[in-house]
Design a protein around this motif. Sequence first.
Motif, PDB file in Angstrom:
ATOM      1  N   GLU A 215      -0.904  54.851   8.386  1.00  0.00           N
ATOM      2  CA  GLU A 215      -1.290  54.717   9.913  1.00  0.00           C
ATOM      3  C   GLU A 215      -0.142  54.235  10.638  1.00  0.00           C
ATOM      4  O   GLU A 215       0.281  54.808  11.736  1.00  0.00           O
ATOM      5  CB  GLU A 215      -2.437  53.923  10.083  1.00  0.00           C
ATOM      6  N   ALA A 216       0.663  53.272  10.192  1.00  0.00           N
ATOM      7  CA  ALA A 216       1.851  52.867  10.881  1.00  0.00           C
ATOM      8  C   ALA A 216       2.798  53.848  11.056  1.00  0.00           C
ATOM      9  O   ALA A 216       3.525  53.871  11.911  1.00  0.00           O
ATOM     10  CB  ALA A 216       2.333  51.730  10.151  1.00  0.00           C
ATOM     11  N   LEU A 217       3.013  54.779   9.759  1.00  0.00           N
ATOM     12  CA  LEU A 217       4.135  55.526   9.866  1.00  0.00           C
ATOM     13  C   LEU A 217       3.797  56.790  11.044  1.00  0.00           C
ATOM     14  O   LEU A 217       4.673  56.981  11.719  1.00  0.00           O
ATOM     15  CB  LEU A 217       4.298  56.230   8.451  1.00  0.00           C
ATOM     16  N   VAL A 218       2.783  57.436  10.769  1.00  0.00           N
ATOM     17  CA  VAL A 218       2.371  58.400  11.726  1.00  0.00           C
ATOM     18  C   VAL A 218       2.192  58.072  13.262  1.00  0.00           C
ATOM     19  O   VAL A 218       2.488  59.006  14.084  1.00  0.00           O
ATOM     20  CB  VAL A 218       0.954  59.182  11.316  1.00  0.00           C
ATOM     21  N   SER A 219       2.091  56.718  13.376  1.00  0.00           N
ATOM     22  CA  SER A 219       1.818  56.206  14.793  1.00  0.00           C
ATOM     23  C   SER A 219       3.007  55.595  15.447  1.00  0.00           C
ATOM     24  O   SER A 219       3.191  55.321  16.519  1.00  0.00           O
ATOM     25  CB  SER A 219       0.672  55.222  14.868  1.00  0.00           C
ATOM     26  N   HIS A 220       4.064  55.557  14.605  1.00  0.00           N
ATOM     27  CA  HIS A 220       5.422  54.960  14.956  1.00  0.00           C
ATOM     28  C   HIS A 220       6.123  55.848  16.065  1.00  0.00           C
ATOM     29  O   HIS A 220       6.274  56.900  16.010  1.00  0.00           O
ATOM     30  CB  HIS A 220       6.351  54.626  13.824  1.00  0.00           C
ATOM     31  N   PRO A 221       6.314  55.121  17.102  1.00  0.00           N
ATOM     32  CA  PRO A 221       6.972  55.853  18.188  1.00  0.00           C
ATOM     33  C   PRO A 221       8.298  56.654  17.966  1.00  0.00           C
ATOM     34  O   PRO A 221       8.810  57.211  18.694  1.00  0.00           O
ATOM     35  CB  PRO A 221       7.152  54.884  19.381  1.00  0.00           C
ATOM     36  N   GLY A 222       8.950  56.232  16.693  1.00  0.00           N
ATOM     37  CA  GLY A 222      10.134  56.716  16.251  1.00  0.00           C
ATOM     38  C   GLY A 222      10.151  58.003  15.484  1.00  0.00           C
ATOM     39  O   GLY A 222      11.098  58.602  15.224  1.00  0.00           O
ATOM     40  N   VAL A 223       8.834  58.433  15.202  1.00  0.00           N
ATOM     41  CA  VAL A 223       8.545  59.383  14.675  1.00  0.00           C
ATOM     42  C   VAL A 223       8.806  60.775  15.502  1.00  0.00           C
ATOM     43  O   VAL A 223       8.167  60.815  16.587  1.00  0.00           O
ATOM     44  CB  VAL A 223       7.503  59.532  13.693  1.00  0.00           C
ATOM     45  N   ASP A 224       9.755  61.983  15.062  1.00  0.00           N
ATOM     46  CA  ASP A 224       9.634  63.060  15.809  1.00  0.00           C
ATOM     47  C   ASP A 224       8.549  64.167  15.344  1.00  0.00           C
ATOM     48  O   ASP A 224       8.364  65.111  15.980  1.00  0.00           O
ATOM     49  CB  ASP A 224      10.870  63.396  15.808  1.00  0.00           C
ATOM     50  N   GLN A 225       8.340  64.172  14.205  1.00  0.00           N
ATOM     51  CA  GLN A 225       7.346  65.281  13.547  1.00  0.00           C
ATOM     52  C   GLN A 225       6.651  64.657  12.246  1.00  0.00           C
ATOM     53  O   GLN A 225       7.152  63.633  11.514  1.00  0.00           O
ATOM     54  CB  GLN A 225       8.386  66.247  13.138  1.00  0.00           C
ATOM     55  N   VAL A 226       5.510  65.307  12.084  1.00  0.00           N
ATOM     56  CA  VAL A 226       4.652  64.457  11.011  1.00  0.00           C
ATOM     57  C   VAL A 226       4.154  65.902  10.167  1.00  0.00           C
ATOM     58  O   VAL A 226       3.924  67.100  10.522  1.00  0.00           O
ATOM     59  CB  VAL A 226       3.381  64.179  11.584  1.00  0.00           C
ATOM     60  N   VAL A 227       4.257  65.753   8.822  1.00  0.00           N
ATOM     61  CA  VAL A 227       3.596  66.772   7.668  1.00  0.00           C
ATOM     62  C   VAL A 227       2.609  65.809   7.096  1.00  0.00           C
ATOM     63  O   VAL A 227       2.897  64.800   6.435  1.00  0.00           O
ATOM     64  CB  VAL A 227       4.831  67.343   6.771  1.00  0.00           C
ATOM     65  N   PHE A 228       1.494  66.385   6.804  1.00  0.00           N
ATOM     66  CA  PHE A 228       0.497  65.811   6.027  1.00  0.00           C
ATOM     67  C   PHE A 228      -0.477  66.756   5.196  1.00  0.00           C
ATOM     68  O   PHE A 228      -0.664  67.834   5.822  1.00  0.00           O
ATOM     69  CB  PHE A 228      -0.436  65.214   7.042  1.00  0.00           C
ATOM     70  N   THR A 229      -0.675  66.337   3.994  1.00  0.00           N
ATOM     71  CA  THR A 229      -1.499  67.303   3.257  1.00  0.00           C
ATOM     72  C   THR A 229      -2.642  66.266   2.735  1.00  0.00           C
ATOM     73  O   THR A 229      -2.535  64.931   2.204  1.00  0.00           O
ATOM     74  CB  THR A 229      -0.996  67.734   2.101  1.00  0.00           C
ATOM     75  N   GLY A 230      -4.008  66.636   2.854  1.00  0.00           N
ATOM     76  CA  GLY A 230      -5.030  65.818   2.529  1.00  0.00           C
ATOM     77  C   GLY A 230      -6.298  66.137   3.144  1.00  0.00           C
ATOM     78  O   GLY A 230      -6.546  67.323   3.241  1.00  0.00           O
ATOM     79  N   SER A 231      -7.200  65.216   3.459  1.00  0.00           N
ATOM     80  CA  SER A 231      -8.890  65.563   4.020  1.00  0.00           C
ATOM     81  C   SER A 231      -8.736  65.822   5.356  1.00  0.00           C
ATOM     82  O   SER A 231      -7.950  65.424   6.039  1.00  0.00           O
ATOM     83  CB  SER A 231      -9.325  64.181   3.704  1.00  0.00           C
ATOM     84  N   VAL A 232      -9.663  66.736   5.568  1.00  0.00           N
ATOM     85  CA  VAL A 232      -9.873  66.909   7.047  1.00  0.00           C
ATOM     86  C   VAL A 232     -10.102  65.687   8.045  1.00  0.00           C
ATOM     87  O   VAL A 232      -9.490  65.684   9.086  1.00  0.00           O
ATOM     88  CB  VAL A 232     -11.308  67.870   7.355  1.00  0.00           C
ATOM     89  N   GLU A 233     -10.708  64.943   7.620  1.00  0.00           N
ATOM     90  CA  GLU A 233     -11.211  63.375   8.210  1.00  0.00           C
ATOM     91  C   GLU A 233      -9.611  62.970   8.750  1.00  0.00           C
ATOM     92  O   GLU A 233      -9.439  62.450   9.889  1.00  0.00           O
ATOM     93  CB  GLU A 233     -12.018  62.378   7.508  1.00  0.00           C
ATOM     94  N   THR A 234      -8.760  62.667   7.598  1.00  0.00           N
ATOM     95  CA  THR A 234      -7.548  62.065   7.928  1.00  0.00           C
ATOM     96  C   THR A 234      -6.594  62.795   8.795  1.00  0.00           C
ATOM     97  O   THR A 234      -6.079  62.375   9.541  1.00  0.00           O
ATOM     98  CB  THR A 234      -6.726  61.557   6.485  1.00  0.00           C
ATOM     99  N   GLY A 235      -6.701  64.050   8.563  1.00  0.00           N
ATOM    100  CA  GLY A 235      -5.926  65.123   9.216  1.00  0.00           C
ATOM    101  C   GLY A 235      -6.197  65.024  10.755  1.00  0.00           C
ATOM    102  O   GLY A 235      -5.352  65.127  11.379  1.00  0.00           O
ATOM    103  N   ARG A 236      -7.624  64.801  11.156  1.00  0.00           N
ATOM    104  CA  ARG A 236      -8.088  64.701  12.461  1.00  0.00           C
ATOM    105  C   ARG A 236      -7.210  63.518  12.991  1.00  0.00           C
ATOM    106  O   ARG A 236      -6.910  63.556  14.284  1.00  0.00           O
ATOM    107  CB  ARG A 236      -9.676  64.684  12.555  1.00  0.00           C
TER     108      ARG A 236
END
Length: 479
Positions: A215-236
Amino acid sequence: MAASETPWANYIGGQWIKGSGQSIVVNAPATGQAFDEIAGASESDVGAAVEAARRAFNTRALYDMRPHDRMLLLFRIAAEIRKLSDEIVPVLVKENGKSVGFAKDEVECTAQYFEYYGGIADKVHGKSIPLGSGYLDYTQLVPFGVSAQIVPWNFPLEIAARAIAPALACGNAVVVKSPELSPLAMCFLATACARAGLPAGYFNLITGYGKDAGEALVSHPGVDQVVFTGSVETGRKILRNAAEKIIPAVVELGGKSAGIVYADADTTSVASSAAIGIFAHAGQVCSAGSRLIVHESIHDEVVEKIVTWVKGQTMGPGEEDHFFTPLISAAQRDKAERFAMIALQAGATAATGGRRPDGLPGFYMTPTVLTGVTPAMEINKHEVFGPVLSVLKFSDREEALSIANGTEYGLASGVYTKDLSLAHWTADRLEAGTVFVNQWFAGGNEVPFGGFKRSGFGREKGVEAMANYCQVRNVAVRI
């Protein structure tokens, strides 16, 4: 570098960092017992990793590198991965539960991703656009910056590589969070990158729990793009975060993939292909063929041949290279068994399997083939992520399509027939990002992969994946 120099820790800015988060105990799925642990990452460690990636990106080391040299760099990473194979395989087998053969295949596929995208690295370029006399106009393909990547536990190295390699090929810096259930083998990627000479900070590895580090990684303001593989719930949740920050995201969210078996199909070939499609790695594959929709005229014959195929395989620890290996955790095993029991209570019949085996320690579930499944049953609608195959009947092709497309997922699908016209007609109407014809898991690193509907969006693998990791800048010049 000796094997002992690949510690179970975070890798940040070219350094191994123990981290200040809660350590993760790693269980062996084949025994159910803890056998090792890895350092955890806290929110501050995530911040340090993103900052290291940003510093590296700001040096423009990869972006300014001659494309040929960037290609060679990715080739060297691939070579180093292969050199580490004898060390990686036993770790991957023990922590993930998969067979030795599957683990070797995963290491090889991981190396091939770096080779494939290395081969593309010197072919990524913009174009000139004619605007008439007095103007020069051209486009550039520019990396986004810091790519945050969340990797699932089923194929951690392979799925990590399919995102890391194109990201680096485009000149991005990467921060990857390893899966908490299978985090150890990921550390070898850091070793390979270091040995290959990747500039420090371009690859960073965070080993932590999803609720903390993820959660800290995907919400970090310094991130410019996200790639995720996993559940629908977490993906949302990840997509909400990305929308809030207005950054692009690529998400692959699982499936309930169906194969349609027409009356003219080769039933022996179907049985083998369908069995591998659902039982490989204990069914823990996003694109597993968990539903088989069979024409009523050959239904019984197909089921009988699948059961025969199943009985010809063995079950046991991955170290002994059995085909039927354990699930990743007790929770995953219990989920698969619970879905099977609910289906049986709803009127389905187990042609084989249906519950966990007796006499085996660890997280095993017997390979299960359920007949009498109807479209209304829960087992037809929801992803099990285990070795459970649902078999449904159909009488005409429109009914088959209705059943196949009748879920919220659309990751993969399949068609079995000798009639190529019928195969193409069906493929054109299946609501899925991938259609396999006469062989489940046909394809390779070269083909695009991604979902329709709630299986996600964006494409990984193939040339198409490069669009995820660079943006277009237009330069218009008045001469």
